[in-house]
Design a protein around this motif. Structure first.
Motif, PDB file in Angstrom:
ATOM      1  N   VAL A  58       0.473  -1.266  -0.355  1.00 24.73           N
ATOM      2  CA  VAL A  58       0.337   0.092  -0.523  1.00 24.73           C
ATOM      3  C   VAL A  58       0.783   1.220  -0.179  1.00 24.73           C
ATOM      4  N   ARG A  59       1.599   0.750   0.848  1.00 28.51           N
ATOM      5  CA  ARG A  59       2.624   3.165   0.849  1.00 28.51           C
ATOM      6  C   ARG A  59       4.141   2.356  -0.203  1.00 28.51           C
ATOM      7  N   SER A  60       4.115   1.489  -1.467  1.00 29.39           N
ATOM      8  CA  SER A  60       5.367   1.700  -2.483  1.00 29.39           C
ATOM      9  C   SER A  60       4.209   1.935  -3.308  1.00 29.39           C
ATOM     10  N   ARG A  61       3.021   0.559  -3.568  1.00 32.62           N
ATOM     11  CA  ARG A  61       2.156   1.370  -4.740  1.00 32.62           C
ATOM     12  C   ARG A  61       1.078   1.913  -5.117  1.00 32.62           C
ATOM     13  N   MET A  62      -0.058   1.814  -3.823  1.00 37.47           N
ATOM     14  CA  MET A  62      -1.062   2.852  -3.442  1.00 37.47           C
ATOM     15  C   MET A  62      -1.184   3.977  -2.217  1.00 37.47           C
ATOM     16  N   PRO A  63      -0.173   4.755  -2.772  1.00 37.61           N
ATOM     17  CA  PRO A  63      -0.110   5.561  -1.453  1.00 37.61           C
ATOM     18  C   PRO A  63      -1.163   6.794  -0.712  1.00 37.61           C
ATOM     19  N   GLU A  64      -2.352   6.930  -2.131  1.00 36.00           N
ATOM     20  CA  GLU A  64      -2.794   7.378  -1.661  1.00 36.00           C
ATOM     21  C   GLU A  64      -4.344   6.586  -0.911  1.00 36.00           C
ATOM     22  N   PHE A  65      -3.856   5.045  -0.983  1.00 38.35           N
ATOM     23  CA  PHE A  65      -4.815   5.353   0.323  1.00 38.35           C
ATOM     24  C   PHE A  65      -4.401   4.769   1.132  1.00 38.35           C
ATOM     25  N   VAL A  66      -3.216   4.925   1.742  1.00 37.83           N
ATOM     26  CA  VAL A  66      -2.436   4.845   2.626  1.00 37.83           C
ATOM     27  C   VAL A  66      -3.635   4.807   4.602  1.00 37.83           C
ATOM     28  N   ASP A  67      -4.418   5.834   4.524  1.00 37.03           N
ATOM     29  CA  ASP A  67      -5.526   6.638   5.241  1.00 37.03           C
ATOM     30  C   ASP A  67      -6.764   5.966   5.072  1.00 37.03           C
ATOM     31  N   ALA A  68      -6.580   4.971   4.278  1.00 35.13           N
ATOM     32  CA  ALA A  68      -8.159   4.418   3.982  1.00 35.13           C
ATOM     33  C   ALA A  68      -8.326   3.169   4.227  1.00 35.13           C
ATOM     34  N   LEU A  69      -7.118   2.632   4.259  1.00 31.50           N
ATOM     35  CA  LEU A  69      -6.922   0.849   5.316  1.00 31.50           C
ATOM     36  C   LEU A  69      -7.067   0.996   6.455  1.00 31.50           C
ATOM     37  N   GLN A  70      -7.314   0.154   7.356  1.00 28.22           N
ATOM     38  CA  GLN A  70      -7.660  -0.185   8.528  1.00 28.22           C
ATOM     39  C   GLN A  70      -6.729  -2.008   8.656  1.00 28.22           C
ATOM     40  N   PHE A  71      -5.663  -2.003   9.096  1.00 27.86           N
ATOM     41  CA  PHE A  71      -5.360  -3.801   9.264  1.00 27.86           C
ATOM     42  C   PHE A  71      -5.489  -4.561  10.417  1.00 27.86           C
ATOM     43  N   GLY A  72      -6.457  -5.256  10.732  1.00 24.16           N
ATOM     44  CA  GLY A  72      -6.129  -5.711  12.517  1.00 24.16           C
ATOM     45  C   GLY A  72      -5.990  -7.380  12.497  1.00 24.16           C
ATOM     46  N   GLU A  74      -4.362 -10.758  12.767  1.00 20.62           N
ATOM     47  CA  GLU A  74      -4.087 -12.141  13.963  1.00 20.62           C
ATOM     48  C   GLU A  74      -2.689 -12.351  13.578  1.00 20.62           C
ATOM     49  N   ALA A  75      -2.247 -13.732  14.110  1.00 17.54           N
ATOM     50  CA  ALA A  75      -1.249 -14.992  13.585  1.00 17.54           C
ATOM     51  C   ALA A  75      -2.072 -15.625  12.917  1.00 17.54           C
ATOM     52  N   GLY A  76      -3.402 -16.156  12.357  1.00 22.24           N
ATOM     53  CA  GLY A  76      -4.301 -16.906  12.292  1.00 22.24           C
ATOM     54  C   GLY A  76      -5.461 -16.621  10.889  1.00 22.24           C
ATOM     55  N   THR A  77      -4.979 -15.023  10.958  1.00 19.74           N
ATOM     56  CA  THR A  77      -6.049 -14.494  10.526  1.00 19.74           C
ATOM     57  C   THR A  77      -5.621 -13.365   9.233  1.00 19.74           C
ATOM     58  N   PHE A  78      -4.814 -13.110   8.869  1.00 19.90           N
ATOM     59  CA  PHE A  78      -4.678 -11.576   7.557  1.00 19.90           C
ATOM     60  C   PHE A  78      -5.988 -10.709   7.361  1.00 19.90           C
ATOM     61  N   VAL A  79      -6.352  -9.806   8.082  1.00 19.34           N
ATOM     62  CA  VAL A  79      -7.446  -8.439   8.423  1.00 19.34           C
ATOM     63  C   VAL A  79      -7.056  -7.291   7.695  1.00 19.34           C
ATOM     64  N   VAL A  80      -7.880  -6.706   6.836  1.00 16.38           N
ATOM     65  CA  VAL A  80      -7.857  -5.145   5.987  1.00 16.38           C
ATOM     66  C   VAL A  80      -8.961  -4.915   6.307  1.00 16.38           C
ATOM     67  N   THR A  81     -10.083  -3.561   6.609  1.00 15.60           N
ATOM     68  CA  THR A  81     -11.216  -2.719   6.651  1.00 15.60           C
ATOM     69  C   THR A  81     -11.274  -1.749   6.157  1.00 15.60           C
ATOM     70  N   SER A  82     -12.017  -1.338   5.712  1.00 21.08           N
ATOM     71  CA  SER A  82     -12.055  -0.083   4.573  1.00 21.08           C
ATOM     72  C   SER A  82     -13.186   0.490   4.676  1.00 21.08           C
ATOM     73  N   ALA A  83     -13.205   1.702   4.977  1.00 19.61           N
ATOM     74  CA  ALA A  83     -15.125   1.473   4.008  1.00 19.61           C
ATOM     75  C   ALA A  83     -15.050   2.411   2.414  1.00 19.61           C
ATOM     76  N   ASP A  84     -14.037   2.015   2.101  1.00 19.26           N
ATOM     77  CA  ASP A  84     -13.226   2.881   0.274  1.00 19.26           C
ATOM     78  C   ASP A  84     -13.521   0.600   0.403  1.00 19.26           C
ATOM     79  N   LEU A  85     -13.829   1.211  -0.667  1.00 20.19           N
ATOM     80  CA  LEU A  85     -14.364  -0.158  -1.492  1.00 20.19           C
ATOM     81  C   LEU A  85     -13.096  -0.256  -2.520  1.00 20.19           C
ATOM     82  N   ASN A  86     -13.490   0.736  -2.839  1.00 20.65           N
ATOM     83  CA  ASN A  86     -11.914   0.545  -4.772  1.00 20.65           C
ATOM     84  C   ASN A  86     -11.303   0.714  -3.630  1.00 20.65           C
ATOM     85  N   ALA A  87     -10.129   1.043  -2.439  1.00 22.21           N
ATOM     86  CA  ALA A  87      -9.064   1.181  -2.369  1.00 22.21           C
ATOM     87  C   ALA A  87      -8.549  -0.303  -1.598  1.00 22.21           C
TER      88      ALA A  87
END
Length: 119
Positions: A58-72, A74-87
């Protein structure tokens, strides 16, 4: 995105009416299929490893979306949420491509910022 299989093994849950949040996730059983690629590059292949890779992408290829994605993750699950479906959809496409192209995944892991994906 109507076809859930288009991003498999990633899952994209789109928020419904009154719920603006969307969620992208990947489970540990699926992560195991490419764990050896992470291990070849001395990176962890669990949820936090995928998160580190995603944050770096995100930081290198999609910097315009850095603030639009929230990561959460855990060891067993990759999770990212956003109100911006495009991001979220753009990130899902990048991760999906990497998951299914081992050489690309290896390159992205190698290029990832070690602040986010330690090696």
């Amino acid at each position: 995105m109507n076809d859930a299989s288009a991003l498999a093994p990633f899952h994209l849950d789109e928020g419904g009416e009154g719920d603006p949040w969307h969620c992208l996730y990947l489970f540990d059983g699926d992560m195991e299929r490419v764990a050896d690629v992470f291990e070849e590059h001395n990176a962890e292949s669990h949820g936090h490893g995928w998160q580190g890779l995603a944050v770096s992408l995100v930081r290198s290829r999609m910097p315009e979306f850095v603030d639009a994605l929230q990561f959460g993750s855990e060891a067993g699950t990759f999770v990212v949420t956003s109100a911006d479906l495009n991001a979220l959809t753009r990130l899902a496409g990048l991760l999906h491509s990497a998951f299914h192209h081992r050489a690309l995944l290896g390159e992205l892991i190698q290029e990832a910022d070690p602040r986010f994906l330690p090696r």
